[in-house]
Write a protein that holds these residues in place. Structure first.
Motif, short mmCIF file in Angstrom:
data_model
loop_
_atom_site.label_atom_id
_atom_site.label_comp_id
_atom_site.label_asym_id
_atom_site.label_seq_id
_atom_site.Cartn_x
_atom_site.Cartn_y
_atom_site.Cartn_z
N UNK A 1 0.83 -1.20 0.00
CA UNK A 1 0.00 0.00 0.00
C UNK A 1 0.88 1.26 0.00
N UNK A 2 1.93 1.26 0.83
CA UNK A 2 2.81 2.43 0.91
C UNK A 2 3.55 2.68 -0.41
N UNK B 1 0.58 7.66 -6.21
CA UNK B 1 -0.22 8.67 -5.54
C UNK B 1 -1.59 8.18 -5.13
N UNK B 2 -1.81 6.88 -5.10
CA UNK B 2 -3.12 6.33 -4.81
C UNK B 2 -3.25 6.03 -3.33
N UNK B 3 -4.48 6.17 -2.83
CA UNK B 3 -4.79 5.84 -1.45
C UNK B 3 -5.84 4.73 -1.45
N UNK B 4 -5.73 3.84 -0.47
CA UNK B 4 -6.63 2.69 -0.43
C UNK B 4 -7.32 2.63 0.92
N UNK B 5 -8.62 2.27 0.89
CA UNK B 5 -9.41 2.10 2.08
C UNK B 5 -9.01 0.79 2.77
N UNK B 6 -9.14 0.71 4.10
CA UNK B 6 -8.84 -0.55 4.79
C UNK B 6 -9.61 -1.74 4.22
N UNK C 1 -11.84 18.22 -17.37
CA UNK C 1 -12.69 17.27 -16.64
C UNK C 1 -11.76 16.35 -15.86
N UNK C 2 -12.01 16.23 -14.56
CA UNK C 2 -11.26 15.30 -13.70
C UNK C 2 -12.25 14.75 -12.70
N UNK C 3 -12.99 13.73 -13.10
CA UNK C 3 -14.14 13.30 -12.31
C UNK C 3 -13.87 11.96 -11.62
N UNK C 4 -14.16 11.95 -10.31
CA UNK C 4 -14.06 10.74 -9.49
C UNK C 4 -12.66 10.16 -9.46
N UNK C 5 -11.67 11.03 -9.52
CA UNK C 5 -10.28 10.60 -9.41
C UNK C 5 -9.65 11.08 -8.11
N UNK C 6 -9.95 12.30 -7.70
CA UNK C 6 -9.28 12.89 -6.54
C UNK C 6 -9.43 12.04 -5.29
N UNK C 7 -10.60 11.41 -5.12
CA UNK C 7 -10.84 10.66 -3.89
C UNK C 7 -9.94 9.42 -3.79
N UNK C 8 -9.32 9.00 -4.88
CA UNK C 8 -8.44 7.82 -4.86
C UNK C 8 -6.98 8.20 -4.64
N UNK C 9 -6.68 9.52 -4.52
CA UNK C 9 -5.31 9.98 -4.42
C UNK C 9 -4.95 10.37 -2.99
N UNK C 10 -3.67 10.29 -2.66
CA UNK C 10 -3.22 10.77 -1.36
C UNK C 10 -3.45 12.28 -1.29
N UNK C 11 -3.60 12.83 -0.08
CA UNK C 11 -3.83 14.28 0.03
C UNK C 11 -2.77 15.12 -0.66
N UNK C 12 -1.50 14.68 -0.59
CA UNK C 12 -0.43 15.46 -1.21
C UNK C 12 -0.56 15.46 -2.73
N UNK C 13 -0.79 14.31 -3.32
CA UNK C 13 -0.92 14.22 -4.77
C UNK C 13 -2.21 14.92 -5.23
N UNK C 14 -3.27 14.75 -4.46
CA UNK C 14 -4.52 15.42 -4.79
C UNK C 14 -4.34 16.94 -4.84
N UNK C 15 -3.70 17.50 -3.81
CA UNK C 15 -3.51 18.95 -3.76
C UNK C 15 -2.62 19.43 -4.90
N UNK C 16 -1.58 18.66 -5.20
CA UNK C 16 -0.68 19.06 -6.29
C UNK C 16 -1.38 19.00 -7.64
N UNK C 17 -2.20 17.97 -7.85
CA UNK C 17 -2.93 17.86 -9.11
C UNK C 17 -3.92 19.02 -9.26
N UNK C 18 -4.61 19.38 -8.20
CA UNK C 18 -5.54 20.51 -8.26
C UNK C 18 -4.78 21.80 -8.59
N UNK C 19 -3.63 21.97 -7.98
CA UNK C 19 -2.82 23.17 -8.28
C UNK C 19 -2.41 23.20 -9.74
#
Length: 466
Positions: free
Chosen positions: A9-10, A17-22, A211-229
């Protein structure tokens, strides 16, 4: 969770840059075993090679294939494409009239349906043949990009496509539908890992629509913030960003103005840029208290204070009597909202709905009014309308726990545990800091502890163990 799965997972978070639910741990364990076997390595050796400094592009491609979800179709979430067609693109066409060029980007394009839909909508609006329309689709999976380039789709992929569009731009071929060459020529595809930088891809002000739909929720906060920027900086001034219903930047994102038309939210690049210089730190979401300080006076009428106190004591009828017999001359939005809450609890759903809609006519970004409108619609049996309003409330204020809780409970009711789990997890985290007034207004008589217990019980029922 085993140590190998935790390390896997790490590595995925660091490399992709992906995050996974338990709850995804069993799937990760299966993928780890499968890919280590394919590489003819034990799991420890496989993880060592995967996390090492050297590139292993073939394996990263294989992991992207195994772990991405590629459910998509043409004109998915049609309200966003109506906003694109009737609001965003006409404005961009006017702004680009001297250059006669439109550039659009689909991030996480999967098998191409979204990117091609963008091209079709633009072609339908194209003022003349001398205009250049280009769409770039990005995805981490080479297999789905190969399908996108082939541009041949089943009838199921066209299930939301208007008949006129289907007849004009799709041609039957061997039991499938092949996209017209005129549309295909405007779209290109490229493999891209959102955890990596690419200067040419993210040049400043080069896209009119992203368009960037339903992708951010699968990313780590750091990658998500950088992609939005990156996306914000690469939008032209006045350009538009469309996210998924589960993705939110809050009501005050840097460099973007929230828009609300066609029953959906999206963002417009501010004409006066407020973007900070590049930085890896995530952008903090707006806090409810800040909104209250800027939107509403801190003090309320005596009737409001008395009614809110009675509400906390679960004396709902008495609270409603106070509000209706001693109303302020010019009620504040929060006072009107409290009236709507009490009317709904008294079963006067139509009157409560009217108050909420009037509040939203004045301020379409009032998350509490969206939530209470959803409560009214749900109580009246309009579940689809309620879901839309709960999503809007969570979208406008990503720190608001109550709509997340309701979305999770409604998904559980439908048996959609994979949808319910993340919503309930988010609600559980947010409940720890939810404002006491919101719990009183929207908790239905339950306090923070009871709502937290409910969240945990529903998560256990979803199979999410904490």
């Amino acid at each position: 969770m085993s140590a190998d799965v935790e390390r896997f997972r790490a590595v995925l978070s660091a490399k992709l840059g992906w995050v996974f639910d338990p709850s995804d741990s069993p799937q990760l364990a299966q993928v780890l075993a499968k890919r280590a076997g394919a590489a003819r390595l034990d799991q420890a050796a496989y993880l060592a090679k995967l996390s090492g400094g050297g590139p292993w592009p073939a394996e990263m491609n294989a992991l992207a294939e195994e772990l991405t979800i590629n459910e998509t179709y043409f004109f998915r979430h049609g309200e966003q494409f109506r906003a694109l067609q009737e609001a965003a693109l006409p404005e961009r066409i006017q702004d680009r009239s001297s250059q006669r060029v439109l550039r659009m980007l689909s991030v996480g394009c999967s098998s191409g349906e979204e990117a091609y839909t963008l091209a079709i909508v633009a072609r339908e609006l194209q003022p003349g043949p001398d205009w250049i329309v280009s769409v770039l689709g990005l995805d981490a999976s080479p297999t789905v990009l190969k399908r996108a380039a082939a541009a041949r789709y089943s009838a199921w992929s066209l299930r939301e496509t208007p008949d006129t569009i289907r007849q004009r731009w799709f041609h039957p071929r061997d039991g499938l539908y092949e996209l017209d060459a005129g549309i295909r020529s405007t779209v290109q595809f490229r493999q891209y890992n959102v955890a990596t930088e690419d200067v040419s891809l993210w040049r400043a002000e080069q896209y009119d629509v992203i368009f960037c739909r339903n992708l951010l929720m699968y990313l780590t906060p750091e990658v998500q913030a950088e992609l939005v920027r990156r996306m914000t900086r690469s939008l032209a001034t006045g350009g538009y960003l469309f996210l998924g219903h589960t993705d939110s930047l809050g009501s005050r994102p840097d460099g973007l103005e929230p828009m609300h038309t066609h029953r959906t939210f999206y963002y417009r690049r501010s004409t006066v840029s407020t973007m900070p210089p590049p930085a890896p730190a995530p952008m903090p979401p707006p806090r409810v208290e800040k909104r209250a300080e800027t939107k509403e006076p801190a003090r309320h009428s005596d009737a409001y204070d008395r009614a809110l106190g009675l509400l906390r004591d679960e004396r709902f009828a008495d609270a409603l009597t106070v509000i209706e017999t001693d109303p302020p001359e010019r009620p504040e939005p929060r006072e009107r909202l409290l009236h709507g809450v009490l009317l709904a609890q008294a079963g006067r759903l139509r009157d409560a709905e009217t108050i909420c809609r009037r509040l939203l006519d004045t301020d379409g970004l009032y998350a509490d009014a969206h939530h209470q409108l959803a409560v009214c619609l749900e109580g009246a049996g309009d579940v689809s309308g309620a879901l839309e309003q709960y999503r809007l409330a969570a979208y406008v204020d990503q720190d608001f726990a109550m709509p997340r809780l309701r979305l999770g409970l409604l998904a559980r009711r439908r048996g959609e545990n994979r949808v319910a789990g993340p919503e309930l997890e988010r609600a559980l985290a947010l409940l720890r800091q939810e404002h006491e007034d919101r719990i009183a207004l929207f908790g239905g008589g339950f306090g923070r502890i009871a709502l937290t217990t409910l969240c945990r019980a529903e998560l256990d029922a979803c199979g999410v163990r904490r």
